[in-house]
Design an enzyme around this catalytic site. Structure first.
Site, PDB file in Angstrom:
ATOM      1  N   GLU A 470       0.837  -1.202   0.000  1.00  0.00           N
ATOM      2  CA  GLU A 470       0.000   0.000   0.000  1.00  0.00           C
ATOM      3  C   GLU A 470       0.863   1.239   0.000  1.00  0.00           C
ATOM      4  O   GLU A 470       0.526   2.246  -0.643  1.00  0.00           O
ATOM      5  CB  GLU A 470      -0.923  -0.026   1.222  1.00  0.00           C
ATOM      6  CG  GLU A 470      -1.971   1.071   1.256  1.00  0.00           C
ATOM      7  CD  GLU A 470      -1.516   2.345   1.967  1.00  0.00           C
ATOM      8  OE1 GLU A 470      -2.291   3.312   1.996  1.00  0.00           O
ATOM      9  OE2 GLU A 470      -0.375   2.369   2.505  1.00  0.00           O
ATOM     10  N   GLU A 471       1.990   1.186   0.709  1.00  0.00           N
ATOM     11  CA  GLU A 471       2.831   2.367   0.865  1.00  0.00           C
ATOM     12  C   GLU A 471       3.448   2.820  -0.452  1.00  0.00           C
ATOM     13  O   GLU A 471       3.707   4.006  -0.637  1.00  0.00           O
ATOM     14  CB  GLU A 471       3.922   2.109   1.902  1.00  0.00           C
ATOM     15  CG  GLU A 471       3.421   1.866   3.320  1.00  0.00           C
ATOM     16  CD  GLU A 471       2.768   3.083   3.947  1.00  0.00           C
ATOM     17  OE1 GLU A 471       2.659   4.132   3.259  1.00  0.00           O
ATOM     18  OE2 GLU A 471       2.362   3.003   5.111  1.00  0.00           O
ATOM     19  N   HIS A 613       5.742  10.820  14.066  1.00  0.00           N
ATOM     20  CA  HIS A 613       6.835  10.779  13.095  1.00  0.00           C
ATOM     21  C   HIS A 613       6.434   9.866  11.928  1.00  0.00           C
ATOM     22  O   HIS A 613       6.858   8.716  11.832  1.00  0.00           O
ATOM     23  CB  HIS A 613       8.127  10.291  13.758  1.00  0.00           C
ATOM     24  CG  HIS A 613       8.653  11.200  14.814  1.00  0.00           C
ATOM     25  ND1 HIS A 613       8.104  11.256  16.083  1.00  0.00           N
ATOM     26  CD2 HIS A 613       9.676  12.100  14.802  1.00  0.00           C
ATOM     27  CE1 HIS A 613       8.772  12.137  16.803  1.00  0.00           C
ATOM     28  NE2 HIS A 613       9.728  12.672  16.050  1.00  0.00           N
TER      29      HIS A 613
END
Length: 917
Positions: A470-471, A613
């Protein structure tokens, strides 16, 4: 003494003794009559009350039995066979099933799952990623009681095994199953990277340290700080030099402003800060204006109040941003198309024909930290030296296998499927993105497994998907969606997505407008994770607790944050508060290419939360447990919410879609279009389109009425059947008891006329029965004689033969009495009731499909939904009525606007006609 004896003997010898005197009684009085009357009244009343109490208890017990069996009979109405090993044990359904599920997710289990997935790197296509795929497969096998075959069921996409695994879901799959599909997209991995400042002679005067700096304070971050270098997924490789130009957030308006100021970006190296839009579009904007490279950094000004300036220490010692943190991520042009860049519109098999990707940059890019960005920005600040910037980005572009782990819980209705998905791959460890979501879905699987062990089977089929890659650009889900587009179009009624569960304190939910009420209702059914007395929905107003000693915050960052929230959560035009879906997660292929109603939700960060982050090595398990969700109560709340969505979608008789709300929202979207057209001075008449939306609204109201009637009818019919069945069983048992008192045998009857209704509508249940003149134990019995007995026998034979014909030759055990056609009439009526429900659900499930146009949206035809799409220059955020809106905002062409209005009107008119009852 003698006289005394004489006297006694005299009396003893008398033949007729004198009777004792009678005591006279008084005649009855009025008071006596009243006493007798009241005694009788009390006794009678007590007897009546006892009888009423007994009858009441019996009817109460009957009602409880009806409630207990309603779910069983709703399932049987749609073709299910009753479980043989459960007898009349209550099968959980509705609220009972929800209570069992909600008792399962717990913080300890969620923390354990998070530690399993989020303490080692698992970049898509890596060995660590494959390990998480098999871990999730093992979870499905264990919790859903699936036998683990040898070897592991890992199938190459496009093979017979892979295709059969999905296509068999709707072809009569009898029990839970799980497997892994392997796809083969083109992706990149980093080789060497450099960012340097060169002097006039070309000598290096400064070189950036591109790695994040971590130590043992955060054990996993310290251990794996170099495991996945800082790079951009799908970025272009190359070596370039140029002058540095600051482009702010890299939005379209930022680039337009530079052009208006006369800044020449040709041959430059552009530097932008994260925020505002999807990172790939920042690179595209630079590329379109002639830049040779793009750098993107994380600016502490965008961290709200949680900064070192406001007194907070940087992570890992405090909640502020670590200045060396870097946001990795894909630079794919998401708003053009997602998935494997080389196989647009079709799946990436190992041997697929590939093309040059048109949704990826043609210039190199790199993500950098604030620590490095400060040095570079000083070069172009007032009085800066403005020296040349050198950028090197060498990447390895190749076909890399990825693994989607799939699980199925077959339902009674095979051709209606609900897909629940969460991606599993991370840029490094991803304790928030995506492992917080994976931990929550881990709890959902456990809850569904607990229900299965209680005898529950969903009304509709559930597919559980753990997507990969997905990234890099929604690759795993997109390739599966393109692979099985026809099957999804025919069978999938809803897609429930979960990306990250917890990145901050504020709850958000987004969905198709038809599911907005459903989403809010489910959220209001879950308790607030940290505030007693409130609901999960109340958490939409939560914000972090950190405001610092000075409370300073960058005003522009606040404006951009608010814009991002409006785009990401895209609050609906009314006050319902459920957002519109843009893109950036795995619902994209389902909603905006195929037209499946979808949902998405989670906890997101606010400007007063500990700094998340994003895509950094500091998105770690320590940060998650210490700052994001101490105690993992939010993880559990999301698991319960996701599970509740799933149960209510799969077990509702009528799909919980509100098409009327969708029609109302279309009117609101058109209001917005009219406003921007007016602002652009375009003279376009939208009255015909408005009239079509009004017609859709009227048709939807008729469908609402039909929904109510169909559900009411089937529930009333089912309760009538169950009530009749239970009463007959009680009477039969009472009769057996009486017969046993007189020493008469009483054989148990396995199936009666009413029970026959549960069989599939066109396929009676097949059971071998004994010959007509033989008892089940093999003993012969005397056949009936006489006229009535002969007629009874003929009728029973007729019933058996009729059932035999209907079953295609299979003998069926029916019990026909004086009314031989009762079963047929009841079954036929029941068939019509079920057909009515199925027809309504077909209209509801295909409603979202009505906005899919085969030609797609201009310049990005992969997206076919004319109701909503990711903004052309947003990526994540949604644009409603995208073809129409973009014809105004980007083209300013009245002719094109009219054309787009006509295209949309045709879809809406056809949809209104299709949903009319």
């Amino acid at each position: 003494m003698a006289s005394e004896k004489l006297s006694m003997s005299f009396y003893d010898k008398q033949p007729h003794p004198i009777p004792a005197p009678v005591v006279a009684t008084a005649p009855p009085t009025a008071r006596g009559n009243r006493a007798v009357f009241w005694r009788k009244l009390v006794v009678t009343s007590l007897a009546a009350l006892s009888l009423l109490y007994y009858v009441g208890c019996w009817f109460c017990a009957l009602r409880q039995r009806i409630d207990a069996q309603e779910g069983r009979w709703i399932a049987q109405a749609f073709g299910a066979h009753p479980p043989r090993n459960l007898g009349y044990r209550r099968i959980p359904f509705g609220k009972a099933a929800e209570e069992i599920f909600l008792a399962v997710p717990n913080p300890a289990s969620a923390i354990a799952a998070s530690r399993q997935y989020a303490t080692t790197p698992h970049l898509a296509g890596s060995p660590g990623d494959y390990r998480t795929a098999t871990d999730f497969l093992a979870l499905l096998q264990t919790e859903l009681s699936i036998e683990a075959p040898t070897p592991l069921p890992v199938f190459s996409a496009g093979t017979a095994e892979s295709r059969n695994a999905t296509l068999s879901i709707s072809e009569g799959l009898n029990g839970p199953t799980a497997w892994i599909d392997t796809y083969y997209p083109v992706m990149n991995t980093p080789l060497d990277r450099r960012v340097e400042i060169l002097d006039e002679d070309g000598e290096v005067v400064w070189s950036a340290d591109l790695e994040e700096q971590a130590d043992e304070t955060d054990p996993e971050a310290g251990k794996y700080k170099d495991a996945v270098p800082t790079f951009h997924g799908l970025s272009r490789g190359g070596e370039v030099q140029g002058k540095l130009v600051y482009a702010h957030y890299g939005r379209k308006q930022d680039y337009d402003a530079l052009v208006e100021q006369g800044v020449d970006l040709n041959g430059s190296v552009v530097i932008t800060r994260y925020g505002g839009i999807f990172r790939g579009l920042k690179v595209k904007g630079a590329q379109d204006l002639g830049a040779v490279a793009c750098l993107i950094y994380s600016d502490p000004r965008d961290d709200g109040t949680v900064t070192e300036e406001n007194g907070y220490e940087p992570y890992p010692m405090g909640p502020a941003r670590n200045p060396t943190s870097v946001q990795r991520g894909s630079t794919q042009f998401l708003s053009i198309y997602p998935g494997d860049p080389t196989t647009p519109g079709y799946p990436s098999y190992e041997n697929s024909t590939r093309s040059e990707g048109s949704n990826i940059p043609s210039i190199p890019s790199l993500p950098i930290s604030w620590a490095n960005a400060k040095v570079l920005l000083e070069e172009i600040a007032d009085g800066g030296k403005d020296r040349t910037i050198s950028l090197v980005n060498h990447v390895d572009d190749r076909v890399i296998p990825i693994w989607n782990t799939m699980g199925v819980i077959p339902g009674h209705i095979k051709d209606e499927v609900v897909v629940v998905g969460n991606h599993r791959d991370a840029w490094v460890m991803g304790a928030t993105d995506p492992s917080s979501g994976t931990a929550s879905i881990h709890e959902v699987v456990r809850g569904l497994g607990a229900l299965l062990k209680e005898g529950w089977t969903p009304l509709r089929t559930i597919v559980i998907a753990s997507w990969d890659a997905e990234e890099y650009g929604l690759i795993g889900s997109t390739e599966w969606g393109e692979d099985f587009a026809d099957w999804i179009d025919e069978h999938v009624v809803a897609y429930v997505n979960l990306d990250s569960s917890v990145g901050g304190s504020r709850f958000y939910s987004s969905s198709s407008p038809s599911l907005a009420h459903f989403m809010r209702g489910a959220a209001e059914s879950i308790a607030h994770p940290t505030k007693p007395g409130l609901t999960l929905w109340d958490a939409t107003q939560d914000r972090g607790p950190l405001y610092g000693t000075h409370g300073r915050v960058d005003e522009e960052a606040v404006r951009v944050y608010e814009e991002e929230q409006a785009q990401l959560a895209a609050a609906a035009a009314d006050e319902l508060g459920v957002g519109v879906l843009g893109s950036g997660s795995d619902y994209t292929v389902f909603l905006q290419r195929i037209g499946v109603a979808s949902t998405n939700n989670g906890f997101t960060s606010t400007l007063s939360d500990p700094v998340y982050h994003y895509h950094s090595v500091f998105d770690s398990q320590r940060w998650q447990e210490l700052y994001a969700d101490p105690g993992f109560l939010r993880h559990v709340a999301i698991a319960k919410f996701l599970g509740l969505q799933t149960l209510r979608l799969v077990d509702s008789i009528i799909l919980p879609f509100n098409t009327t709300h969708y029609a109302v929202q279309l009117g609101a979207y058109l209001d917005h279009v009219e406003q921007i057209a007016l602002a652009a001075s375009l003279d376009v008449d939208f009255s015909d389109l408005r009239e079509s939306i009004d017609s859709l609204y009227a048709a939807s109201q008729s469908l609402d009425e039909e929904k109510f009637k169909a559900e009411h009818e089937i529930k009333r019919f089912i309760r009538r059947i169950v009530r009749r069945r239970l009463i007959k069983r009680h009477l039969r048992r009472a009769w057996c008891t009486i017969k046993k008192v007189f020493g008469k045998p009483c054989a148990e009857r396995r199936l009666n006329a009413v029970e026959g209704v549960h069989h599939q509508l066109d396929e009676p249940r097949s059971n071998h029965v004994a010959p007509p003149f033989q008892k089940r134990d093999g003993r012969a019995f005397k056949p009936r004689v006489g006229l009535w007995g002969g007629k009874m026998w003929e009728r029973e034979q007729h019933a058996r033969e009729h059932a035999h014909e209907r079953s295609g030759g299979c003998q069926v055990q029916w019990r026909a009495r004086a009314r031989p056609n009762f079963d047929d009439k009841l079954r036929e009526r029941f068939r019509q009731v079920v057909k009515r429900v199925r027809t309504v659900n077909k209209k509801l499930g295909s409603f979202e499909r009505g906005f899919i146009h085969p030609d797609g949206i201009k310049d990005r035809e992969w997206y076919r939904h004319l109701g909503v799409a990711p903004g052309k220059w947003l990526g994540y955020g949604a644009t409603t009525l995208p073809g129409l809106t973009e014809a105004i905002t980007f083209e300013a062409n009245a002719t094109l606007v009219r054309y787009e209005a006509e295209r949309l009107q045709e879809l809406i008119d056809r949809l209104a006609e299709e949903i009319l009852p």
